[in-house]
Design an enzyme around this catalytic site. Sequence first.
Site, PDB file in Angstrom:
ATOM      1  N   ASP A 679       0.827  -1.198   0.000  1.00 26.58           N
ATOM      2  CA  ASP A 679       0.000   0.000   0.000  1.00 26.58           C
ATOM      3  C   ASP A 679       0.876   1.269   0.000  1.00 26.58           C
ATOM      4  O   ASP A 679       0.630   2.214  -0.764  1.00 26.58           O
ATOM      5  CB  ASP A 679      -0.911  -0.034   1.235  1.00 26.58           C
ATOM      6  CG  ASP A 679      -1.823   1.168   1.301  1.00 26.58           C
ATOM      7  OD1 ASP A 679      -2.761   1.238   0.493  1.00 26.58           O
ATOM      8  OD2 ASP A 679      -1.576   2.047   2.151  1.00 26.58           O
ATOM      9  N   LYS A 683       1.522   4.275  -2.974  1.00 28.06           N
ATOM     10  CA  LYS A 683       1.422   5.724  -2.747  1.00 28.06           C
ATOM     11  C   LYS A 683       2.691   6.440  -3.212  1.00 28.06           C
ATOM     12  O   LYS A 683       2.620   7.489  -3.866  1.00 28.06           O
ATOM     13  CB  LYS A 683       1.181   6.009  -1.256  1.00 28.06           C
ATOM     14  CG  LYS A 683      -0.195   5.551  -0.800  1.00 28.06           C
ATOM     15  CD  LYS A 683      -0.307   5.519   0.714  1.00 28.06           C
ATOM     16  CE  LYS A 683      -1.695   5.097   1.140  1.00 28.06           C
ATOM     17  NZ  LYS A 683      -1.789   4.736   2.539  1.00 28.06           N
TER      18      LYS A 683
END
Length: 815
Positions: A679, A683
């Site tokens: 995750d 980003k």
Amino acid sequence: MKILKFGGTSVGSAASIKAVLSIVKKSYNSGEQPLVVLSAMSGVTNLLCKMAIDASEGKSFQEDLALIETKHFDVIKALIVVRHQNPVFTKLKLFFNEIEELLQGIYALRELSEQSKDLIVSYGERCSTFMVSKISEQDLEASLFVDASHYIKTDSHFGHAHVNDQLTEQLVKSLYLTNNDKLMFVTGFIASNENGRMTTLGRGGSDYTAAIFGSILNATAIEIWTDVNGMLTADPRIVKKAFSLPVLSYTEAMELSYFGAKVIYPPTMIPAFLKKIPIVIRNTFEPDFAGTFIQFESGKTTLPIKGISSIGEISVINLSGSGMIGKSGFSGRLFTLLAREQINVVLITQSSSEHSITFAVNPEDALRAKSLIENEFELEIQANKLINPEIENDLSVLAIVGENMKKTPGMSGRLFSSLGRNGINVRAIAQGSSEYNISVIISKNDLSKALNAVHDAFFAELKKTLYVFNLGTGNIGSTLFKQLESQYDFLLSKNDLEIKVVGISNSKKMLFNLDGIDLANWDSELLEQGEDADLAVFVERMKGFNLPNCVFIDNTASRLPSSYYEGIFQSNISIVTCNKIANSGKYEQYKTLRETAHKHGVDFFYETNVGAGLPIVRVLKDLMLSGDRIVKIEAILSGTISYIFNNFKDEASFYDVVKQAQALGYTEPDPRDDLGGVDFMRKMLILARDAGYPIEAEDVNLGAILPESCLKADSVESFYEELKSENSYFEALKEKARLENKVIRYIGKLEDGIVSISVQIVDDKHPFYALSGSDNIISFTTERYKERPLVVKGPGAGAEVTAAGVFADLVNVGA
Ligand SMILES: NC(=O)C1=CN([C@@H]2O[C@H](COP(=O)(O)OP(=O)(O)OC[C@H]3O[C@@H](n4cnc5c(N)ncnc54)[C@H](OP(=O)(O)O)[C@@H]3O)[C@@H](O)[C@H]2O)C=CC1
Ligand SMILES: N[C@@H](CC=O)C(=O)O
Ligand code: NA
């Protein structure tokens, strides 16, 4: 004196006739000296025509005649006291007998002339007006039935007779002189020729009767009472936000009515225009509503345009060829030909090179127009100076109308950008030389969308609606619905923005409701009324609705939706997403999505891809747009891991803290995405790309927090089990940090296009030392922010802050 004209619906039933008579009475009692003009009861004229045609074709007409009789007799029974009913029945029965005799004649001869047709339809007005005058007489003795065919004199153009102004003026004046103490009920639509034969005044004929009487008698106003609230900004059946216009000039009313608004038929109003008599359009069924006042002046208004009108279906004929260049007589010949053949040309555009002419006609005239042109210009076509005319069908005209346009620059800009933004292709454009009207020809399929989009663009100060299709009703989706529901009134009143969620889907069910899904009950509605979910169908339906200001929200963590993004942009639908998958896939896809959104003039907003609702994507975008350059980004962008390291202290086990983070809604649906660093990697990848580096996921140096065994777990359950069994590994990490008086941080860095993410143990001098909760922090070192970086810090995960970020993106769509 004042003319009150009531249309067919107003005299269509006992209840509506009661409403009519209360309006008449009010006017009469207030001394306005009304003269009432009436149409036939609704549906009667059509039935009379049908009966005449049926009779001429040898078909039976008795049933229809009985229907007309009953329609009138029911009203008499309801509104006239029994002892006065007989004479009225008798008179009407006489009318019906006459109709029957006439029809029998037509039946026997199998022949129907325009003259007989006029005579037959004239009974519609004669019956209704006589009946209403008799109902009124019970209350107002002065009521008088007037058959206008004795006073309006015409030529013998049956079906569409031309008025003999002088003779009519004499007759109407003398009628008035002898009856000015009476309350006259005058038949609309009908007249007679010099031999006393019945004629009719053509389309909108009762309005014409009202205008003739009004103009001859110098009325103070002509009130046209109908069944709508005056003239509206657009067709309310298509544009739900259309509203009534208080004031229009004659010209504006003409232009609006020319293209569609069926409230009045402007040519019939000319006698009133010439005498500057105001026309007021009012609603019989809402008599307290002021309606639309049509007068000489446009009236003071802040509205940029008065309205948008349209013709649902037209055909366009294109003519091109070198033979047209510089031939001044060419268009003259063309349009004289069409006029002679009674082909109505709706609009014309000519290229400035004079190499082509495009004009619009009614679809039923298109083929005839084409062959007429081919005949007329046979020589030019043979000599290749003119290409055979081409017909294009399934088109519509949309026109913006208003006298203010003349003084206000930028009107056409606003029109075309709203059409462009909504992906509506403009086939041809025409601006009236008066500048009261700009018309565009578009595909018929786009008309409803275009009318709504253009209405929003010009009356935006009134209210703009975003139509939302939302995918994903989990943690973020359901929180967003709550926020949208609680903010609905605020947005509407403070920002004139209405957000309508019209489509919802999760992995099981999907639901559509173009009036807006009730967000207080979306879950039960979805469950009870929803159909089986199918993403492809969901997207196809969304496109098919062809709504203006349309937004697709992806609130899932699924890989599937991203493959639809490009097609969605191509359908001129904006996307707001908190799902990071699309932006962190292949760089090629990242690039294509931006290019496609840009090309179609729609928005692609994904602020919550990084740091949830914190302004990070937006800040980076502004830096880049203003010409700054990123030197270095350092960041903590996993809310889950931040929470874990902020709370993995003292007695708490690593396993417990991860569970807490999930319970608080910080983790991804699959917490392995957070703990495995994927995750965070997504980003950083998105930020690096937004900073101008075309890198791929494999280029990110991703350092692990977890021991190998946890990373290998093949289900969420076994992952948690592994966490438990690796407790000593995490405890050792915690102890090391404690002994050194430091904290554990998972930090990402972008420098010179290289992205790395690693676990670090930092002391209290480090800017990332003091964090709490799910805090994210990002520091941008740029060419401008060189000495001291630009820092954004705050909660970077959680349903409320993420949904709020999606919400903020949504309200910015199209802003
Ligand atoms: N939590 C946070 O703090 C933040 C989350 N995000 C992002 O938000 C997104 C959503 O997270 P969250 O709400 O927690 O996830 P949830 O698991 O709670 O909800 C996901 C939803 O997506 C639905 N869904 C999954 N696949 C499909 C599909 N193919 N078609 C239609 N619906 C589908 C699920 O359906 P069903 O209900 O039937 O299972 C569910 O309703 C993620 O992408 C996450 O990265 C971004 C920033 C912060
Ligand atoms: N799971 C994510 C939520 C935000 O994107 C996180 O923990 O940061
Ligand atoms: Na953000």
